[in-house]
Motif scaffolding. Sequence first.
Motif, PDB file in Angstrom:
ATOM      1  N   SER A  32       0.830  -1.198   0.000  1.00 47.48           N
ATOM      2  CA  SER A  32       0.000   0.000   0.000  1.00 47.48           C
ATOM      3  C   SER A  32       0.866   1.249   0.000  1.00 47.48           C
ATOM      4  O   SER A  32       1.903   1.300   0.661  1.00 47.48           O
ATOM      5  CB  SER A  32      -0.932   0.017   1.222  1.00 47.48           C
ATOM      6  OG  SER A  32      -1.845   1.092   1.145  1.00 47.48           O
ATOM      7  N   GLU A  58     -13.175   5.980  -5.741  1.00 42.47           N
ATOM      8  CA  GLU A  58     -12.722   4.995  -4.760  1.00 42.47           C
ATOM      9  C   GLU A  58     -13.343   3.634  -5.059  1.00 42.47           C
ATOM     10  O   GLU A  58     -14.396   3.532  -5.671  1.00 42.47           O
ATOM     11  CB  GLU A  58     -13.109   5.430  -3.345  1.00 42.47           C
ATOM     12  CG  GLU A  58     -12.429   6.703  -2.885  1.00 42.47           C
ATOM     13  CD  GLU A  58     -12.766   7.040  -1.451  1.00 42.47           C
ATOM     14  OE1 GLU A  58     -12.090   6.526  -0.543  1.00 42.47           O
ATOM     15  OE2 GLU A  58     -13.716   7.817  -1.230  1.00 42.47           O
ATOM     16  N   SER A 100     -12.491  -0.974  -5.436  1.00 48.02           N
ATOM     17  CA  SER A 100     -11.555  -2.027  -5.841  1.00 48.02           C
ATOM     18  C   SER A 100     -11.946  -2.599  -7.189  1.00 48.02           C
ATOM     19  O   SER A 100     -13.112  -2.964  -7.403  1.00 48.02           O
ATOM     20  CB  SER A 100     -11.536  -3.152  -4.796  1.00 48.02           C
ATOM     21  OG  SER A 100     -11.105  -2.662  -3.542  1.00 48.02           O
ATOM     22  N   ILE A 134      -6.883  -3.939  -7.528  1.00 49.01           N
ATOM     23  CA  ILE A 134      -6.341  -2.613  -7.225  1.00 49.01           C
ATOM     24  C   ILE A 134      -7.393  -1.827  -6.449  1.00 49.01           C
ATOM     25  O   ILE A 134      -8.533  -1.703  -6.897  1.00 49.01           O
ATOM     26  CB  ILE A 134      -5.969  -1.840  -8.501  1.00 49.01           C
ATOM     27  CG1 ILE A 134      -4.981  -2.646  -9.356  1.00 49.01           C
ATOM     28  CG2 ILE A 134      -5.414  -0.475  -8.138  1.00 49.01           C
ATOM     29  CD1 ILE A 134      -3.645  -2.873  -8.705  1.00 49.01           C
ATOM     30  N   VAL A 159      -8.383   1.845  -4.517  1.00 47.70           N
ATOM     31  CA  VAL A 159      -8.106   3.277  -4.349  1.00 47.70           C
ATOM     32  C   VAL A 159      -8.958   3.786  -3.196  1.00 47.70           C
ATOM     33  O   VAL A 159     -10.166   3.533  -3.138  1.00 47.70           O
ATOM     34  CB  VAL A 159      -8.432   4.078  -5.630  1.00 47.70           C
ATOM     35  CG1 VAL A 159      -8.227   5.576  -5.390  1.00 47.70           C
ATOM     36  CG2 VAL A 159      -7.565   3.608  -6.787  1.00 47.70           C
ATOM     37  N   THR A 215      -3.408   3.766  -2.253  1.00 49.02           N
ATOM     38  CA  THR A 215      -3.646   2.660  -3.188  1.00 49.02           C
ATOM     39  C   THR A 215      -3.105   1.364  -2.598  1.00 49.02           C
ATOM     40  O   THR A 215      -2.152   1.370  -1.816  1.00 49.02           O
ATOM     41  CB  THR A 215      -2.980   2.918  -4.556  1.00 49.02           C
ATOM     42  OG1 THR A 215      -1.584   3.234  -4.367  1.00 49.02           O
ATOM     43  CG2 THR A 215      -3.664   4.065  -5.279  1.00 49.02           C
ATOM     44  N   ALA A 244      -0.639   2.247  -9.606  1.00 49.98           N
ATOM     45  CA  ALA A 244      -2.016   2.640  -9.283  1.00 49.98           C
ATOM     46  C   ALA A 244      -2.041   4.033  -8.660  1.00 49.98           C
ATOM     47  O   ALA A 244      -2.935   4.842  -8.942  1.00 49.98           O
ATOM     48  CB  ALA A 244      -2.643   1.623  -8.337  1.00 49.98           C
ATOM     49  N   GLN A 245      -1.047   4.315  -7.810  1.00 47.09           N
ATOM     50  CA  GLN A 245      -0.970   5.634  -7.191  1.00 47.09           C
ATOM     51  C   GLN A 245      -0.731   6.713  -8.249  1.00 47.09           C
ATOM     52  O   GLN A 245      -1.358   7.787  -8.216  1.00 47.09           O
ATOM     53  CB  GLN A 245       0.160   5.662  -6.162  1.00 47.09           C
ATOM     54  CG  GLN A 245       0.323   6.965  -5.424  1.00 47.09           C
ATOM     55  CD  GLN A 245      -0.738   7.225  -4.378  1.00 47.09           C
ATOM     56  OE1 GLN A 245      -1.009   8.372  -4.027  1.00 47.09           O
ATOM     57  NE2 GLN A 245      -1.355   6.168  -3.865  1.00 47.09           N
ATOM     58  N   ALA A 247      -3.949   7.321 -10.112  1.00 40.69           N
ATOM     59  CA  ALA A 247      -4.927   8.012  -9.267  1.00 40.69           C
ATOM     60  C   ALA A 247      -4.556   9.482  -9.096  1.00 40.69           C
ATOM     61  O   ALA A 247      -5.435  10.353  -9.078  1.00 40.69           O
ATOM     62  CB  ALA A 247      -5.019   7.317  -7.913  1.00 40.69           C
TER      63      ALA A 247
END
Length: 667
Positions: A334, A363, A365, A369, A371, A396, A407-408, A411
Amino acid sequence: MFDKILIANRGEIACRVIKTARRMGIKTVAVYSDADRDAVHVDMADEAVHIGPAAAAESYLVIEKIVEACKRTGAQAVHPGYGFLSEREAFPKALAEAGIVFIGPNPGAIAAMGDKIESKKAAAAAKVSTVPGFLGVIESPEHAVAIAEEIGFPVMLKASAGGGGKGMRIAHSKDEVAEGFARAKSEAASSFGDDRVFVEKFITQPRHIEIQVLGDKHGNCIWVSERECSIQRRNQKVVEEAPSPLLDAETRRLMGEQAVALAKAVGYDSAGTVEFVAGQDKSFYFLEMNTRLQVEHPVTEMITGIDLVEEMIRVAAGETLRYAQDDVKLDGWSIESRIYAEDPTRNFLPSTGRLTIYRPPEEGSVDGITVRNDTGVEAGGEISIYYDPMIAKLVTHAPTREAAIDAQARALDAFAIDGIRHNIPFLTAIMQNPRWREGRLSTAFIAEEFPDGFVAPAPDGAVATRMAAVAAWIDYLEAKRKRTLTGQMMGRTLHVSRERVVMLDKQRFDVTVDEGRDGVVVIGFSDGASYPVASGWRPGRPVWEGTVGDVAIAVQVRPIVNGVFMQHQGASAAAKAFTAAEARFVELMPEKKVADTSKQLLCPMPGLVKALMAAVGQEVKAGEPLAIVEAMKMENVLRAERDGTVKALHAKEGDSLAVDAVILEFA
């Protein structure tokens, strides 16, 4: 279990506690100052109580007002969040006297661990390895210098009651010790009402790793997992992750066991964090213990599935800890980014104002993944000068570190904020940094990777190609829409030119936009490649989300004259698309000249002038301090950028200045 709890805090942490309480069926009470009358946490809670003026010292830090709010609403317990009263021993004592439960550790544990000097003594007694330093109270700059010379440079000056990067300075020389002592002492008094400062050895190339612990009132205590918080600026954490890429299973266990030993030694009975400074060789030393919930707690929750706020509430209600040490399992990785109202291109100075746009990524899943966005603001809300400039914490979670970072990054690209300056471009640049992605970290990471401060890089390579393709797609879509409407009014079909010259600032891309049954394809670029472009974007939306080729991306787009300003993966550029004829005329347009402010000292953020160290006629050398401006509880020293003579003063101590206000002028 409690029927109603009060949250003695504000912003995102107040909202965070309310969410868990609501899920547990517990009613909540919010408190708010004049500045927070319309805040999100006030609307979220079942009840809200006004507690005074905007200044924290007259509202959120007044124990009597919190106790009275509990009595008025019938709240049985108080969750302090972090900051404010969360580590004040007097707070749980006052609550206990009023028959109200404190959702946090007992006063004895706070006294032992909340004070950094006493906590180091307790750690040494519990046989926890500690950093060399002087644990007594330092009375003067001269005393601080003498201790620093004995310990050896560099040293860290730190407020005994501090936290959140306030009241902390690193010093590499005697002069820096003297100045750092004054600033640390002043910030400590302003932020915590306690100006005691101590000194310890600063470990070079250190990593900041902390262990989350959970204890109950029945003698049970476990360590939950570690977090790495090495990405810091001015001792303020910026990016956190769990687990740490440095630790192996054995080192993790040893750190965890030391953290539990310390917690048990002081009878710790809530969620808390034992912080360590670690060497690159996995050696580690006790730094401090935070007797509260940490800002970065979400990354621990994401990899363990444990709701730390719920456990705090259950422990405070007298329940036995629901987890044994063997029950704690780590799942995936994370990443958390702290989104601040600050300008990374101006030395990260705070930014205030109204959020004209606030649109976080969705937000949830999808495909493994997750968020999560912890926030306490909304569009139309105001970022004031009175409190910490944090806007949100973007988190994330993914099966691997690489996937969590990717993913971060996506986002962050999808997070649109306008109306104030913010650090999203900087955070996005960190996500692309090779050293970060490889896990080669230290608390000096930002200083070493961005030695000249942050300047958003110009788009390059694949990033530039994707941005140019999106700019061409947007221009083609808008041109087609305009010509369709005009053609309908004229009763005939107007064709859209397919050829485009896309300018990303001064980078030129000659492309062709081809529209067929399968969508839009942008053709050209230096290699003549073709990129199918697809998106559901519509004009007016602040984020373009879609695919370029086979890559799913998000690009922030803000309208400007003849184009859009774009941000993607940390790079930014003004993107404009023209026909070939238009492009020839644009090349002939003269560039605007920027006003010369080299002979002025400008206020870099809205703030209060705490001190002026220059007078008219005074000759100053580059690097000399000229003024101190306080904003968002931090004192910022403004220095001369070059040698010169002061010609005029345009501000005085006590003035409240706007950004770019002239403080003084050089001859």
